[in-house]
Design an enzyme around this catalytic site. Structure first.
Site, PDB file in Angstrom:
ATOM      1  CB  THR A 120      -0.904   0.114   1.133  1.00  0.00           C
ATOM      2  OG1 THR A 120      -1.408   1.422   1.305  1.00  0.00           O
ATOM      3  CG2 THR A 120      -0.154  -0.308   2.638  1.00  0.00           C
ATOM      4  CG  ASP A 121      -1.132   4.887  -0.801  1.00  0.00           C
ATOM      5  OD1 ASP A 121      -1.621   4.548   0.152  1.00  0.00           O
ATOM      6  OD2 ASP A 121      -1.648   6.225  -1.474  1.00  0.00           O
ATOM      7  CD  GLU A 122      -3.301   3.510   4.431  1.00  0.00           C
ATOM      8  OE1 GLU A 122      -2.962   3.632   5.729  1.00  0.00           O
ATOM      9  OE2 GLU A 122      -4.313   3.393   3.881  1.00  0.00           O
ATOM     10  CE1 TYR A 144      -3.402  -2.693   5.967  1.00  0.00           C
ATOM     11  CE2 TYR A 144      -3.259  -0.047   5.391  1.00  0.00           C
ATOM     12  CZ  TYR A 144      -3.481  -1.619   4.851  1.00  0.00           C
ATOM     13  OH  TYR A 144      -3.491  -1.689   3.783  1.00  0.00           O
ATOM     14  CE  LYS A 148      -0.341  -4.717   3.187  1.00  0.00           C
ATOM     15  NZ  LYS A 148      -0.783  -6.031   2.427  1.00  0.00           N
ATOM     16  CG  LEU A 184     -14.333   7.980   3.226  1.00  0.00           C
ATOM     17  CD1 LEU A 184     -14.679   8.570   4.377  1.00  0.00           C
ATOM     18  CD2 LEU A 184     -13.282   8.686   2.357  1.00  0.00           C
ATOM     19  CE1 TYR A 201     -12.335   8.841  12.693  1.00  0.00           C
ATOM     20  CE2 TYR A 201     -11.817   8.079  10.478  1.00  0.00           C
ATOM     21  CZ  TYR A 201     -12.042   7.886  11.634  1.00  0.00           C
ATOM     22  OH  TYR A 201     -12.184   6.741  12.189  1.00  0.00           O
ATOM     23  NE  ARG A 208      -6.056   8.528   3.655  1.00  0.00           N
ATOM     24  CZ  ARG A 208      -5.362   9.776   4.218  1.00  0.00           C
ATOM     25  NH1 ARG A 208      -4.990  10.734   3.790  1.00  0.00           N
ATOM     26  NH2 ARG A 208      -5.269   9.487   5.552  1.00  0.00           N
ATOM     27  CG  HIS A 270      -6.517  10.937   9.876  1.00  0.00           C
ATOM     28  ND1 HIS A 270      -7.751  11.433   9.670  1.00  0.00           N
ATOM     29  CD2 HIS A 270      -6.335  10.272   8.828  1.00  0.00           C
ATOM     30  CE1 HIS A 270      -8.412  10.997   8.690  1.00  0.00           C
ATOM     31  NE2 HIS A 270      -7.674  10.417   8.070  1.00  0.00           N
TER      32      HIS A 270
HETATM   33  P1  NAD Z   1     -10.111  -6.878   2.901  1.00  0.00           P
HETATM   34  O1  NAD Z   1     -10.104  -6.660   4.028  1.00  0.00           O
HETATM   35  O2  NAD Z   1     -11.437  -6.510   1.866  1.00  0.00           O
HETATM   36  O3  NAD Z   1      -9.815  -8.411   2.515  1.00  0.00           O
HETATM   37  C1  NAD Z   1      -8.681  -9.077   3.158  1.00  0.00           C
HETATM   38  C2  NAD Z   1      -8.997 -10.330   2.758  1.00  0.00           C
HETATM   39  O4  NAD Z   1      -7.878 -11.366   3.525  1.00  0.00           O
HETATM   40  C3  NAD Z   1     -10.314 -10.941   3.476  1.00  0.00           C
HETATM   41  O5  NAD Z   1     -10.806 -11.660   2.544  1.00  0.00           O
HETATM   42  C4  NAD Z   1      -9.855 -11.736   4.798  1.00  0.00           C
HETATM   43  O6  NAD Z   1     -10.548 -12.898   5.000  1.00  0.00           O
HETATM   44  C5  NAD Z   1      -8.546 -12.234   4.149  1.00  0.00           C
HETATM   45  N1  NAD Z   1      -7.735 -12.611   5.194  1.00  0.00           N
HETATM   46  C6  NAD Z   1      -7.441 -11.983   6.571  1.00  0.00           C
HETATM   47  N2  NAD Z   1      -6.591 -12.500   7.201  1.00  0.00           N
HETATM   48  C7  NAD Z   1      -6.455 -13.935   6.491  1.00  0.00           C
HETATM   49  C8  NAD Z   1      -5.542 -15.003   6.975  1.00  0.00           C
HETATM   50  N3  NAD Z   1      -4.673 -14.817   8.005  1.00  0.00           N
HETATM   51  N4  NAD Z   1      -5.337 -15.917   5.922  1.00  0.00           N
HETATM   52  C9  NAD Z   1      -6.139 -15.836   4.907  1.00  0.00           C
HETATM   53  N5  NAD Z   1      -6.755 -14.910   4.467  1.00  0.00           N
HETATM   54  C10 NAD Z   1      -7.166 -13.749   5.249  1.00  0.00           C
HETATM   55  O7  NAD Z   1      -8.603  -6.128   2.150  1.00  0.00           O
HETATM   56  P2  NAD Z   1      -8.733  -5.318   0.696  1.00  0.00           P
HETATM   57  O8  NAD Z   1      -8.951  -3.941   0.757  1.00  0.00           O
HETATM   58  O9  NAD Z   1      -9.260  -6.061  -0.561  1.00  0.00           O
HETATM   59  O10 NAD Z   1      -7.078  -5.199   0.663  1.00  0.00           O
HETATM   60  C11 NAD Z   1      -6.448  -6.321  -0.050  1.00  0.00           C
HETATM   61  C12 NAD Z   1      -4.950  -6.054  -0.105  1.00  0.00           C
HETATM   62  O11 NAD Z   1      -4.615  -5.012  -0.520  1.00  0.00           O
HETATM   63  C13 NAD Z   1      -4.625  -5.913   1.394  1.00  0.00           C
HETATM   64  O12 NAD Z   1      -3.071  -6.738   1.374  1.00  0.00           O
HETATM   65  C14 NAD Z   1      -4.091  -4.436   1.674  1.00  0.00           C
HETATM   66  O13 NAD Z   1      -3.350  -4.202   2.495  1.00  0.00           O
HETATM   67  C15 NAD Z   1      -3.982  -4.011   0.166  1.00  0.00           C
HETATM   68  N6  NAD Z   1      -4.196  -2.638  -0.264  1.00  0.00           N
HETATM   69  C16 NAD Z   1      -5.691  -2.467   0.055  1.00  0.00           C
HETATM   70  C17 NAD Z   1      -6.086  -0.961  -0.317  1.00  0.00           C
HETATM   71  C18 NAD Z   1      -7.259  -0.581  -0.271  1.00  0.00           C
HETATM   72  O14 NAD Z   1      -7.828   0.738  -0.733  1.00  0.00           O
HETATM   73  N7  NAD Z   1      -8.274  -1.286  -0.009  1.00  0.00           N
HETATM   74  C19 NAD Z   1      -5.015  -0.045  -0.697  1.00  0.00           C
HETATM   75  C20 NAD Z   1      -3.735  -0.646  -0.949  1.00  0.00           C
HETATM   76  C21 NAD Z   1      -3.322  -1.908  -0.497  1.00  0.00           C
END
Ligand code: NAD
Length: 319
Positions: A120-122, A144, A148, A184, A201, A208, A270
């Site tokens: 993630t960019d975070e 978080y 990551k 959000l 918030y 973002r 934040h």
């Molecule tokens: P999400 O929370 O919707 O989904 C996470 C999934 O991982 C879920 O299906 C959950 O059941 C599964 N999971 C959690 N713990 C687990 C474990 N121990 N074993 C197996 N499965 C497990 O998340 P998302 O928003 O779809 O994000 C997916 C990935 O992308 C993450 O790695 C997140 O860090 C990254 N990401 C997300 C965003 C965003 O805006 N949502 C942006 C950048 C990066």
């Protein structure tokens, strides 16, 4: 060819699985997902017959082994909600760091051609002006983003130490269908649909850079198919908006009053602004293809039309 997608029942993972089914019809796709509160079988309902689904935890070696030998691993599995990481960091370290470690160990034992770490960019932290490049130092603010950052450092140490063909993508904030209604955009859409206050918030001026989930899927594919092992690729579309602007766009699409916007106490630590340069992934021929306003309108429409998906969560008090 066999792809393993961990976390494939979550928001981005399920969109990516749907994308893979279309793009690589001759490839076997295995999804390994623990089905936490954020992972739902419903997210994969339309492609369920075209994939192999395994309920399992990436922290457990025995569960990962159930996936069998795979050629490519896409690791989406993670705890992902910043607010939850503030109230309970331990699970984030366990899943995001130790889970990634277990998966990397499994990858080492198999002759995999690519291991894609979804980050993630975070991990960069906040930036007042300009944009982060892949070579900038990481300065995560929340448990978080720190978990990551640790996970991707670990993944790249496996590239250097064991020649594991690791590639990492760092995408900006995603939006689109199947996003759990604690993040959000779905929170604001569902509140607006039921004429409830839209919680924002602080002053609402945090910025973002929004990326439509379909563009993230093509970007991850570009990194997998044309990226270089050991490299990291930022993935953003340059759609910088304040949280307040996002709330106003949603209200306007739904023809609701801006009076619904309600400011609440700011989140601890934040980050003010996220911004990344995506020049590097663009040099692989990737570019986003969904204009922001159109993708936002399409996302709002998806939530309007798919109450079957979110109503059970609202009724169970899980949103
Ligand atoms: P999400 O929370 O919707 O989904 C996470 C999934 O991982 C879920 O299906 C959950 O059941 C599964 N999971 C959690 N713990 C687990 C474990 N121990 N074993 C197996 N499965 C497990 O998340 P998302 O928003 O779809 O994000 C997916 C990935 O992308 C993450 O790695 C997140 O860090 C990254 N990401 C997300 C965003 C965003 O805006 N949502 C942006 C950048 C990066």
């Amino acid at each position: 060819m066999r792809f393993l997608v961990t976390g494939g029942a979550g928001f981005i993972g399920s969109n990516f699985v749907r994308y893979l089914v279309e793009k690589y019809p001759d490839t076997e796709i295995v999804v390994l997902d623990k089905l936490t509160y954020a992972g739902r079988q419903e997210n994969l309902a339309d492609v369920r017959k075209k994939i192999t689904f395994i309920k399992g935890d990436i922290c457990r070696e025995g569960d990962i082994k159930k996936a069998g030998a795979c050629d490519v691993i896409f690791n989406f599995a993670a705890e992902t909600h910043v607010d939850r990481s503030i109230t309970g960091p331990d699970l984030f370290v366990k899943t995001d760091v130790l889970g990634t470690c277990a998966l990397l160990n499994y990858a080492r034992e198999h002759d995999i051609s690519r291991y894609i770490q979804i980050s993630t960019d975070e991990v960069y932290g906040s930036i007042r002006s300009g944009s982060f490049h892949e070579t900038d130092i990481l300065d995560p603010s929340s448990p978080y983003s720190a978990s990551k950052a640790a996970a991707e450092h670990l993944a790249h140490s496996y590239f250097r130490t064991y020649d594991l063909p690791v590639i990492t993508t760092r995408s900006s904030n995603n939006f689109g269908p199947y996003q759990y209604p604690e993040k959000l955009i779905p929170v604001l859409i569902l509140k607006a649909l039921s004429d409830q206050p839209l919680p924002i918030y602080g002053t609402g001026l945090n910025v973002r850079d929004w990326l439509y989930v379909g563009d993230n899927c093509t970007g991850i594919d570009a990194a997998y198919s044309r990226g270089i092992p050991g490299e990291i690729y930022n993935l953003g579309a340059g759609n910088e908006r304040t949280n307040l602007e996002i709330a106003k766009i949603i209200l306007s699409v739904l023809h609701k009053s801006e009076d619904l916007i309600t400011f609440i106490q700011d989140r601890a630590g934040h980050d003010f602004r996220y911004s990344i340069s995506s020049e590097k992934i663009r040099s692989l021929g990737w570019s986003p293809s969904h204009p922001f306003d159109e993708a936002m309108a399409r996302t709002v429409e998806w939530y309007v039309k798919n109450s079957w998906w979110w109503k059970p969560l609202v009724l169970a008090g899980r949103s």
